[in-house]
Design a protein around this motif. Structure first.
Motif, mmCIF file in Angstrom:
data_model
loop_
_atom_site.group_PDB
_atom_site.id
_atom_site.type_symbol
_atom_site.label_atom_id
_atom_site.label_comp_id
_atom_site.label_asym_id
_atom_site.label_seq_id
_atom_site.Cartn_x
_atom_site.Cartn_y
_atom_site.Cartn_z
ATOM 1 N N LEU A 1 -1.425 17.881 8.548
ATOM 2 C CA LEU A 1 -2.063 19.194 8.373
ATOM 3 C C LEU A 1 -2.953 19.626 9.532
ATOM 4 N N TYR A 2 -3.680 18.675 10.159
ATOM 5 C CA TYR A 2 -4.651 19.135 11.164
ATOM 6 C C TYR A 2 -4.831 18.166 12.339
ATOM 7 N N PRO A 3 -3.728 17.784 13.006
ATOM 8 C CA PRO A 3 -3.842 16.815 14.107
ATOM 9 C C PRO A 3 -4.760 17.282 15.240
ATOM 10 N N GLU A 4 -4.869 18.602 15.456
ATOM 11 C CA GLU A 4 -5.655 19.120 16.594
ATOM 12 C C GLU A 4 -7.083 19.500 16.194
ATOM 13 N N LYS A 5 -7.465 19.242 14.954
ATOM 14 C CA LYS A 5 -8.818 19.613 14.502
ATOM 15 C C LYS A 5 -9.799 18.482 14.829
ATOM 16 N N TYR A 6 -10.986 18.863 15.251
ATOM 17 C CA TYR A 6 -12.035 17.856 15.443
ATOM 18 C C TYR A 6 -12.623 17.454 14.095
ATOM 19 N N THR B 1 -6.831 5.963 4.400
ATOM 20 C CA THR B 1 -7.171 4.920 3.408
ATOM 21 C C THR B 1 -6.183 3.764 3.495
ATOM 22 N N GLY B 2 -4.893 4.087 3.526
ATOM 23 C CA GLY B 2 -3.872 3.046 3.588
ATOM 24 C C GLY B 2 -3.930 2.259 4.882
ATOM 25 N N LEU B 3 -4.167 2.969 5.996
ATOM 26 C CA LEU B 3 -4.232 2.274 7.291
ATOM 27 C C LEU B 3 -5.397 1.307 7.324
ATOM 28 N N PHE C 1 -16.042 15.566 12.552
ATOM 29 C CA PHE C 1 -17.417 15.323 12.996
ATOM 30 C C PHE C 1 -18.143 14.301 12.114
ATOM 31 N N ASP C 2 -17.473 13.825 11.053
ATOM 32 C CA ASP C 2 -18.200 12.980 10.092
ATOM 33 C C ASP C 2 -17.638 11.561 9.999
ATOM 34 N N VAL C 3 -17.178 11.034 11.137
ATOM 35 C CA VAL C 3 -16.761 9.630 11.169
ATOM 36 C C VAL C 3 -17.835 8.828 11.900
ATOM 37 N N GLY D 1 -0.748 8.556 9.022
ATOM 38 C CA GLY D 1 -1.908 9.433 9.226
ATOM 39 C C GLY D 1 -2.190 10.387 8.084
ATOM 40 N N GLY D 2 -1.271 10.500 7.139
ATOM 41 C CA GLY D 2 -1.504 11.349 5.967
ATOM 42 C C GLY D 2 -1.841 12.783 6.357
ATOM 43 N N GLN D 3 -2.871 13.340 5.709
ATOM 44 C CA GLN D 3 -3.242 14.747 5.932
ATOM 45 C C GLN D 3 -3.629 15.003 7.388
ATOM 46 N N ILE E 1 0.852 -1.187 0.000
ATOM 47 C CA ILE E 1 0.000 0.000 0.000
ATOM 48 C C ILE E 1 0.881 1.227 0.000
ATOM 49 N N ILE E 2 0.697 2.079 -0.992
ATOM 50 C CA ILE E 2 1.465 3.330 -1.071
ATOM 51 C C ILE E 2 0.622 4.419 -0.417
ATOM 52 N N GLY E 3 1.105 4.904 0.729
ATOM 53 C CA GLY E 3 0.381 5.926 1.480
ATOM 54 C C GLY E 3 -0.204 5.358 2.755
ATOM 55 N N ALA E 4 0.248 5.895 3.896
ATOM 56 C CA ALA E 4 -0.241 5.434 5.206
ATOM 57 C C ALA E 4 -1.184 6.460 5.826
ATOM 58 N N GLY E 5 -1.997 7.095 4.986
ATOM 59 C CA GLY E 5 -3.093 7.932 5.465
ATOM 60 C C GLY E 5 -4.242 7.039 5.925
ATOM 61 N N ILE F 1 4.007 1.887 2.626
ATOM 62 C CA ILE F 1 5.135 2.786 2.348
ATOM 63 C C ILE F 1 4.590 4.206 2.331
ATOM 64 N N ASP F 2 5.259 5.116 3.021
ATOM 65 C CA ASP F 2 4.828 6.519 2.972
ATOM 66 C C ASP F 2 6.039 7.445 2.925
ATOM 67 N N ASN F 3 5.834 8.489 2.178
ATOM 68 C CA ASN F 3 6.843 9.533 2.016
ATOM 69 C C ASN F 3 7.090 10.296 3.320
ATOM 70 N N GLU G 1 9.888 7.342 2.835
ATOM 71 C CA GLU G 1 10.321 6.751 1.563
ATOM 72 C C GLU G 1 9.312 7.074 0.480
ATOM 73 N N LYS G 2 9.753 7.796 -0.511
ATOM 74 C CA LYS G 2 8.854 8.163 -1.611
ATOM 75 C C LYS G 2 8.893 7.089 -2.698
ATOM 76 N N VAL G 3 7.708 6.637 -3.124
ATOM 77 C CA VAL G 3 7.639 5.676 -4.225
ATOM 78 C C VAL G 3 7.858 6.415 -5.539
HETATM 79 C C1 LIG Z 1 -7.634 21.129 6.547
HETATM 80 C C2 LIG Z 1 -8.372 19.840 6.198
HETATM 81 C C3 LIG Z 1 -9.451 19.420 6.969
HETATM 82 C C4 LIG Z 1 -10.156 18.265 6.651
HETATM 83 N N1 LIG Z 1 -11.217 17.886 7.440
HETATM 84 C C5 LIG Z 1 -11.896 16.758 7.145
HETATM 85 C C6 LIG Z 1 -13.014 16.355 7.943
HETATM 86 O O1 LIG Z 1 -13.378 17.006 8.935
HETATM 87 N N2 LIG Z 1 -13.676 15.218 7.600
HETATM 88 C C7 LIG Z 1 -13.305 14.482 6.494
HETATM 89 O O2 LIG Z 1 -13.962 13.460 6.220
HETATM 90 N N3 LIG Z 1 -12.244 14.820 5.729
HETATM 91 C C8 LIG Z 1 -11.547 15.947 6.015
HETATM 92 N N4 LIG Z 1 -10.487 16.326 5.223
HETATM 93 C C9 LIG Z 1 -10.118 15.454 4.089
HETATM 94 C C10 LIG Z 1 -9.300 14.223 4.572
HETATM 95 O O3 LIG Z 1 -8.138 14.679 5.286
HETATM 96 C C11 LIG Z 1 -8.890 13.377 3.361
HETATM 97 O O4 LIG Z 1 -10.064 12.940 2.702
HETATM 98 C C12 LIG Z 1 -8.079 12.175 3.840
HETATM 99 O O5 LIG Z 1 -6.847 12.569 4.426
HETATM 100 C C13 LIG Z 1 -7.791 11.237 2.638
HETATM 101 O O6 LIG Z 1 -7.111 10.121 3.163
HETATM 102 P P1 LIG Z 1 -6.107 9.279 2.254
HETATM 103 O O7 LIG Z 1 -5.487 8.244 3.119
HETATM 104 O O8 LIG Z 1 -6.841 8.838 1.027
HETATM 105 O O9 LIG Z 1 -5.010 10.348 1.703
HETATM 106 P P2 LIG Z 1 -3.954 11.235 2.510
HETATM 107 O O10 LIG Z 1 -4.398 11.572 3.881
HETATM 108 O O11 LIG Z 1 -3.653 12.363 1.562
HETATM 109 O O12 LIG Z 1 -2.690 10.278 2.613
HETATM 110 C C14 LIG Z 1 -1.970 9.913 1.448
HETATM 111 C C15 LIG Z 1 -0.579 9.497 1.895
HETATM 112 O O13 LIG Z 1 0.107 8.994 0.749
HETATM 113 C C16 LIG Z 1 1.450 9.413 0.815
HETATM 114 N N5 LIG Z 1 2.009 9.405 -0.540
HETATM 115 C C17 LIG Z 1 1.501 10.015 -1.644
HETATM 116 N N6 LIG Z 1 2.282 9.761 -2.701
HETATM 117 C C18 LIG Z 1 3.307 8.980 -2.255
HETATM 118 C C19 LIG Z 1 4.449 8.408 -2.867
HETATM 119 N N7 LIG Z 1 4.716 8.550 -4.187
HETATM 120 N N8 LIG Z 1 5.298 7.668 -2.116
HETATM 121 C C20 LIG Z 1 5.041 7.487 -0.775
HETATM 122 N N9 LIG Z 1 3.968 8.015 -0.145
HETATM 123 C C21 LIG Z 1 3.123 8.757 -0.879
HETATM 124 C C22 LIG Z 1 1.378 10.814 1.413
HETATM 125 O O14 LIG Z 1 2.617 11.153 2.035
HETATM 126 C C23 LIG Z 1 0.260 10.662 2.430
HETATM 127 O O15 LIG Z 1 0.715 10.337 3.743
HETATM 128 C C24 LIG Z 1 -9.776 17.493 5.517
HETATM 129 C C25 LIG Z 1 -8.663 17.900 4.747
HETATM 130 C C26 LIG Z 1 -7.957 19.054 5.064
HETATM 131 C C27 LIG Z 1 -6.761 19.459 4.226
#
Ligand SMILES: Cc1cc2nc3c(=O)[nH]c(=O)nc-3n(C[C@H](O)[C@H](O)[C@H](O)COP(=O)(O)OP(=O)(O)OC[C@H]3O[C@@H](n4cnc5c(N)ncnc54)[C@H](O)[C@@H]3O)c2cc1C
Length: 118
Positions: A49-54, A18-20, A56-58, A43-45, A12-16, A36-38, A88-90
Protein backbone atom coordinates in the motif's frame (compact mmCIF):
# COMPACT_ATOMS: atom_id res chain seq x y z
CA UNK A 1 -0.59 -33.94 -5.32
CA UNK A 2 2.82 -32.96 -3.87
CA UNK A 3 3.97 -34.70 -0.67
CA UNK A 4 3.34 -32.66 2.46
CA UNK A 5 5.98 -30.14 3.53
CA UNK A 6 8.20 -31.11 6.47
CA UNK A 7 7.36 -30.33 10.08
CA UNK A 8 8.36 -26.92 11.46
CA UNK A 9 8.14 -25.70 15.05
CA UNK A 10 6.37 -22.54 13.90
CA UNK A 11 4.42 -21.58 10.79
CA UNK A 12 3.71 -17.86 10.49
CA UNK A 13 0.76 -16.83 8.34
CA UNK A 14 1.53 -13.38 6.93
CA UNK A 15 4.92 -11.93 6.01
CA UNK A 16 4.12 -8.36 7.03
CA UNK A 17 6.20 -6.61 9.70
CA UNK A 18 4.71 -8.78 12.45
CA UNK A 19 5.46 -12.02 10.61
CA UNK A 20 8.96 -10.93 9.61
CA UNK A 21 9.90 -10.01 13.16
CA UNK A 22 8.32 -13.23 14.41
CA UNK A 23 10.47 -15.21 11.98
CA UNK A 24 13.57 -13.37 13.16
CA UNK A 25 12.76 -14.08 16.78
CA UNK A 26 12.03 -17.75 16.07
CA UNK A 27 15.47 -18.07 14.46
CA UNK A 28 17.15 -16.24 17.32
CA UNK A 29 15.61 -18.69 19.79
CA UNK A 30 16.59 -21.73 17.69
CA UNK A 31 13.09 -22.64 16.49
CA UNK A 32 12.48 -23.85 12.94
CA UNK A 33 10.01 -21.66 11.13
CA UNK A 34 8.32 -20.93 7.80
CA UNK A 35 6.36 -17.95 6.52
CA UNK A 36 3.34 -18.12 4.21
CA UNK A 37 1.79 -15.09 2.53
CA UNK A 38 -0.97 -14.56 0.05
CA UNK A 39 0.93 -11.71 -1.61
CA UNK A 40 3.84 -12.25 -3.98
CA UNK A 41 6.27 -10.21 -1.87
CA UNK A 42 7.03 -9.74 1.82
CA UNK A 43 6.18 -6.59 3.80
CA UNK A 44 2.39 -6.74 4.06
CA UNK A 45 0.68 -3.33 3.95
CA UNK A 46 4.02 -1.48 3.78
CA UNK A 47 4.94 -3.10 0.49
CA UNK A 48 1.45 -3.40 -0.96
CA UNK A 49 0.00 0.00 0.00
CA UNK A 50 2.67 2.59 0.83
CA UNK A 51 6.26 1.60 -0.07
CA UNK A 52 7.23 5.25 -0.75
CA UNK A 53 5.69 6.71 2.43
CA UNK A 54 7.89 7.79 5.31
CA UNK A 55 7.23 6.21 8.69
CA UNK A 56 8.08 8.34 11.72
CA UNK A 57 7.14 6.07 14.63
CA UNK A 58 9.71 3.27 14.51
CA UNK A 59 12.12 3.29 17.44
CA UNK A 60 15.63 4.19 16.38
CA UNK A 61 14.64 5.77 13.03
CA UNK A 62 13.75 9.48 12.93
CA UNK A 63 12.13 8.63 9.59
CA UNK A 64 12.32 5.64 7.28
CA UNK A 65 10.68 4.79 3.96
CA UNK A 66 8.30 1.85 4.30
CA UNK A 67 10.14 -0.10 1.57
CA UNK A 68 13.49 0.43 3.35
CA UNK A 69 12.07 -0.73 6.67
CA UNK A 70 10.78 -3.90 4.97
CA UNK A 71 14.18 -4.47 3.35
CA UNK A 72 15.88 -4.30 6.75
CA UNK A 73 13.27 -6.48 8.43
CA UNK A 74 13.54 -9.11 5.68
CA UNK A 75 17.33 -9.14 5.93
CA UNK A 76 17.05 -9.51 9.71
CA UNK A 77 14.45 -12.29 9.43
CA UNK A 78 16.05 -14.35 6.67
CA UNK A 79 19.52 -14.55 8.19
CA UNK A 80 18.22 -17.81 9.68
CA UNK A 81 17.27 -19.13 6.19
CA UNK A 82 13.64 -19.78 6.98
CA UNK A 83 11.62 -20.76 3.91
CA UNK A 84 9.03 -18.24 2.73
CA UNK A 85 6.10 -19.32 0.58
CA UNK A 86 4.61 -16.39 -1.32
CA UNK A 87 1.46 -16.19 -3.45
CA UNK A 88 -0.25 -18.79 -1.26
CA UNK A 89 -3.43 -18.12 0.66
CA UNK A 90 -3.98 -20.12 3.85
CA UNK A 91 -7.43 -21.71 3.71
CA UNK A 92 -7.67 -24.11 6.63
CA UNK A 93 -6.07 -25.41 9.83
CA UNK A 94 -6.55 -29.13 10.39
CA UNK A 95 -5.86 -30.97 13.62
CA UNK A 96 -4.95 -34.65 13.51
CA UNK A 97 -2.31 -37.10 14.71
CA UNK A 98 0.75 -38.81 13.26
CA UNK A 99 2.55 -41.75 14.90
CA UNK A 100 0.41 -41.14 17.96
CA UNK A 101 1.53 -37.51 18.18
CA UNK A 102 -0.87 -34.60 17.71
CA UNK A 103 -0.18 -32.56 14.58
CA UNK A 104 -1.54 -29.39 13.02
CA UNK A 105 -1.64 -29.07 9.24
CA UNK A 106 -2.01 -25.71 7.56
CA UNK A 107 -3.71 -26.03 4.19
CA UNK A 108 -3.21 -23.50 1.40
CA UNK A 109 -4.44 -23.35 -2.18
CA UNK A 110 -1.33 -25.26 -3.30
CA UNK A 111 0.13 -27.23 -0.43
CA UNK A 112 -0.11 -28.62 3.10
CA UNK A 113 2.33 -27.58 5.83
CA UNK A 114 2.83 -29.65 8.93
CA UNK A 115 3.54 -28.15 12.29
CA UNK A 116 4.41 -29.90 15.54
CA UNK A 117 1.74 -29.54 18.20
CA UNK A 118 2.68 -27.58 21.32
C1 LIG B 1 -1.80 4.03 4.32
C2 LIG B 1 -1.26 3.44 5.62
C3 LIG B 1 -0.25 4.09 6.31
C4 LIG B 1 0.24 3.59 7.51
N1 LIG B 1 1.25 4.27 8.16
C5 LIG B 1 1.74 3.78 9.32
C6 LIG B 1 2.77 4.47 10.02
O1 LIG B 1 3.26 5.53 9.59
N2 LIG B 1 3.22 3.95 11.19
C7 LIG B 1 2.69 2.79 11.71
O2 LIG B 1 3.13 2.37 12.79
N3 LIG B 1 1.72 2.09 11.06
C8 LIG B 1 1.23 2.57 9.90
N4 LIG B 1 0.22 1.89 9.25
C9 LIG B 1 -0.26 0.62 9.84
C10 LIG B 1 0.71 -0.55 9.52
O3 LIG B 1 0.87 -0.66 8.10
C11 LIG B 1 0.15 -1.85 10.11
O4 LIG B 1 0.02 -1.70 11.51
C12 LIG B 1 1.10 -3.00 9.79
O5 LIG B 1 1.18 -3.24 8.39
C13 LIG B 1 0.61 -4.29 10.50
O6 LIG B 1 1.57 -5.28 10.23
P1 LIG B 1 1.17 -6.82 10.21
O7 LIG B 1 2.37 -7.59 9.80
O8 LIG B 1 0.52 -7.15 11.52
O9 LIG B 1 -0.04 -6.94 9.12
P2 LIG B 1 -0.03 -6.66 7.55
O10 LIG B 1 0.96 -5.63 7.15
O11 LIG B 1 -1.48 -6.41 7.23
O12 LIG B 1 0.42 -8.05 6.93
C14 LIG B 1 -0.42 -9.18 7.04
C15 LIG B 1 -0.01 -10.15 5.94
O13 LIG B 1 -0.76 -11.35 6.12
C16 LIG B 1 -1.13 -11.84 4.85
N5 LIG B 1 -2.30 -12.70 5.01
C17 LIG B 1 -3.48 -12.39 5.63
N6 LIG B 1 -4.30 -13.44 5.59
C18 LIG B 1 -3.64 -14.44 4.93
C19 LIG B 1 -3.98 -15.76 4.56
N7 LIG B 1 -5.17 -16.33 4.86
N8 LIG B 1 -3.07 -16.51 3.89
C20 LIG B 1 -1.84 -15.97 3.58
N9 LIG B 1 -1.47 -14.71 3.91
C21 LIG B 1 -2.37 -13.96 4.57
C22 LIG B 1 -1.42 -10.59 4.03
O14 LIG B 1 -1.28 -10.87 2.64
C23 LIG B 1 -0.35 -9.64 4.53
O15 LIG B 1 0.84 -9.64 3.74
C24 LIG B 1 -0.30 2.39 8.05
C25 LIG B 1 -1.31 1.70 7.33
C26 LIG B 1 -1.80 2.21 6.13
C27 LIG B 1 -2.87 1.45 5.38
Amino acid sequence: MKPMQDVKDITIIGAGPTGLFGAFYAGMRGASCRLIDNLDQVGGQLTALYPEKYIFDVAGFPKVLAKDLVKGMAEQAFQFKQPVHLGEKVLDLQHGSEDGQPRFTIVTERDAYRRAAC
